[in-house]
Design a protein around this motif. Structure first.
Motif, PDB file in Angstrom:
ATOM      1  N   VAL A  13       0.896  -1.134  -0.116  1.00 14.88           N
ATOM      2  CA  VAL A  13       0.120  -0.145   0.099  1.00 14.88           C
ATOM      3  C   VAL A  13       0.919   1.316   0.047  1.00 14.88           C
ATOM      4  O   VAL A  13       1.829   1.288   0.942  1.00 14.88           O
ATOM      5  N   ALA A  14       0.739   2.008  -1.106  1.00 15.70           N
ATOM      6  CA  ALA A  14       1.695   3.307  -1.115  1.00 15.70           C
ATOM      7  C   ALA A  14       2.989   2.841  -1.118  1.00 15.70           C
ATOM      8  O   ALA A  14       3.801   3.725  -0.417  1.00 15.70           O
ATOM      9  N   THR A  44      -6.099  -5.275   5.190  1.00 16.36           N
ATOM     10  CA  THR A  44      -5.545  -5.324   4.033  1.00 16.36           C
ATOM     11  C   THR A  44      -5.929  -6.377   3.216  1.00 16.36           C
ATOM     12  O   THR A  44      -6.218  -6.737   2.141  1.00 16.36           O
ATOM     13  N   GLU A  47      -9.675  -6.321   2.083  1.00 13.52           N
ATOM     14  CA  GLU A  47      -9.789  -5.298   0.771  1.00 13.52           C
ATOM     15  C   GLU A  47      -8.983  -5.939  -0.351  1.00 13.52           C
ATOM     16  O   GLU A  47      -9.588  -5.859  -1.474  1.00 13.52           O
ATOM     17  N   THR A  48      -7.998  -6.669  -0.317  1.00 10.08           N
ATOM     18  CA  THR A  48      -7.416  -7.231  -1.434  1.00 10.08           C
ATOM     19  C   THR A  48      -8.259  -8.510  -1.892  1.00 10.08           C
ATOM     20  O   THR A  48      -8.239  -8.566  -3.073  1.00 10.08           O
ATOM     21  N   ASN A  52      -9.900  -4.156  -4.147  1.00 10.61           N
ATOM     22  CA  ASN A  52      -9.656  -2.750  -3.814  1.00 10.61           C
ATOM     23  C   ASN A  52      -8.288  -2.231  -4.645  1.00 10.61           C
ATOM     24  O   ASN A  52      -7.263  -3.005  -4.142  1.00 10.61           O
ATOM     25  N   ARG A  54      -6.472   0.238  -4.447  1.00 10.26           N
ATOM     26  CA  ARG A  54      -5.363   0.671  -3.739  1.00 10.26           C
ATOM     27  C   ARG A  54      -4.456  -0.293  -3.094  1.00 10.26           C
ATOM     28  O   ARG A  54      -3.178   0.229  -2.986  1.00 10.26           O
ATOM     29  N   TYR A  55      -4.821  -1.435  -3.141  1.00  8.12           N
ATOM     30  CA  TYR A  55      -3.773  -2.547  -2.599  1.00  8.12           C
ATOM     31  C   TYR A  55      -3.026  -3.213  -3.750  1.00  8.12           C
ATOM     32  O   TYR A  55      -3.878  -4.017  -4.460  1.00  8.12           O
ATOM     33  N   GLN A  56      -1.934  -2.867  -3.912  1.00 14.26           N
ATOM     34  CA  GLN A  56      -0.998  -3.566  -4.940  1.00 14.26           C
ATOM     35  C   GLN A  56      -0.594  -4.931  -4.772  1.00 14.26           C
ATOM     36  O   GLN A  56       0.138  -5.097  -3.896  1.00 14.26           O
TER      37      GLN A  56
END
Length: 244
Positions: A13-14, A44, A47-48, A52, A54-56
């Motif tokens: 994340v980021a 995390t 969401e993954t 989502n 945002r989560y790579q």
């Protein structure tokens, strides 16, 4: 069928690596609990799985019913049968609860309209089961709802959508004992073949009412211990520092 397999999942994340090689398997009809201290990657992971953006995902696979869904978009995963009850449900004042759930069912049905009268009848039955007042169907989605009302509303959506896999991210957070029992009743009503569930929780108290088949403990972005329902009771007594 509702089987989830996660292989060596690494997620950033980021630019910061949060999940560092998660392996998880949830078989058809099983309810799993995921526990662990704050900041270890539980949300995390939730969401993954849902997709989502945002989560790579840096490495690994997410497989639902033998289909690799690692690259699928959120809506594609939802149509494949995944449901996420979010830790902090969003308020949408301009869309009623009933309209939102009906639209979600239509999307799930490949855009074909679900007949309104049978839908409203089932919605009324499910709301009664969860002790939700009738007027909530016409209120804005989560608008001016208390924390407990939002969590019950997430369970209502789950019961109406009937997903293959439900991910419940701290569905027990902030609930008093009466609301907790109602939420647990909804989860238990879904239990059975063709439904699997991952419950993220910090507390044993939810697991007193929804007995998990498997309990996992996550720390530092990995699942470090797996056991039966007794593992959660052990954690309640000893905390995470004494795991062996």
């Amino acid at each position: 069928m509702a089987k989830l397999v996660i292989k060596n999942l690494r997620v950033a994340v980021a630019g910061d690596l949060i999940l560092n090689g998660v392996d998880l398997e949830i078989n058809d009809g099983e309810i799993h609990a995921l526990m662990g201290p704050n900041g270890t990657g539980k949300s995390t992971l939730s969401e993954t799985i849902m997709g989502n953006p945002r989560y790579q995902i840096c490495d690994g696979q997410i497989i639902l019913n033998d289909m690799d869904i690692t690259e699928l978009m959120v809506d594609e995963r939802a149509r494949a049968g995944i449901f996420l009850a979010m830790q902090y449900p969003t308020e949408v004042a301009g869309i009623s609860n009933a309209d939102f759930i009906h639209a979600a069912l239509n999307a799930q049905n490949d855009g074909k309209s679900v007949p309104v009268l049978p839908f409203l009848k089932e919605l009324e039955e499910k709301m009664s089961f969860l002790e939700i007042a009738e007027d909530y169907a016409d209120r804005g989605l989560n608008a001016d709802f208390s924390g407990g009302e939002k969590k019950r509303n997430e369970i209502l959506q789950m019961m109406m959508l009937k997903p293959k896999l439900a991910i419940l991210d701290e569905i027990d957070s902030g609930l008093d004992i009466d609301a907790l029992k109602i939420v647990a009743k909804g989860i238990n009503a879904m239990r059975g073949r063709n439904f699997s569930c991952l419950m993220v929780t910090h507390y044993q108290r939810l697991l007193n009412y929804v007995i998990p088949d498997v309990v996992h403990v996550m720390m530092d972005g990995k699942i470090i211990k797996t056991g039966g329902a007794e593992l959660a009771k052990q954690l309640e007594k000893t905390g995470y520092g004494n795991l062996n």
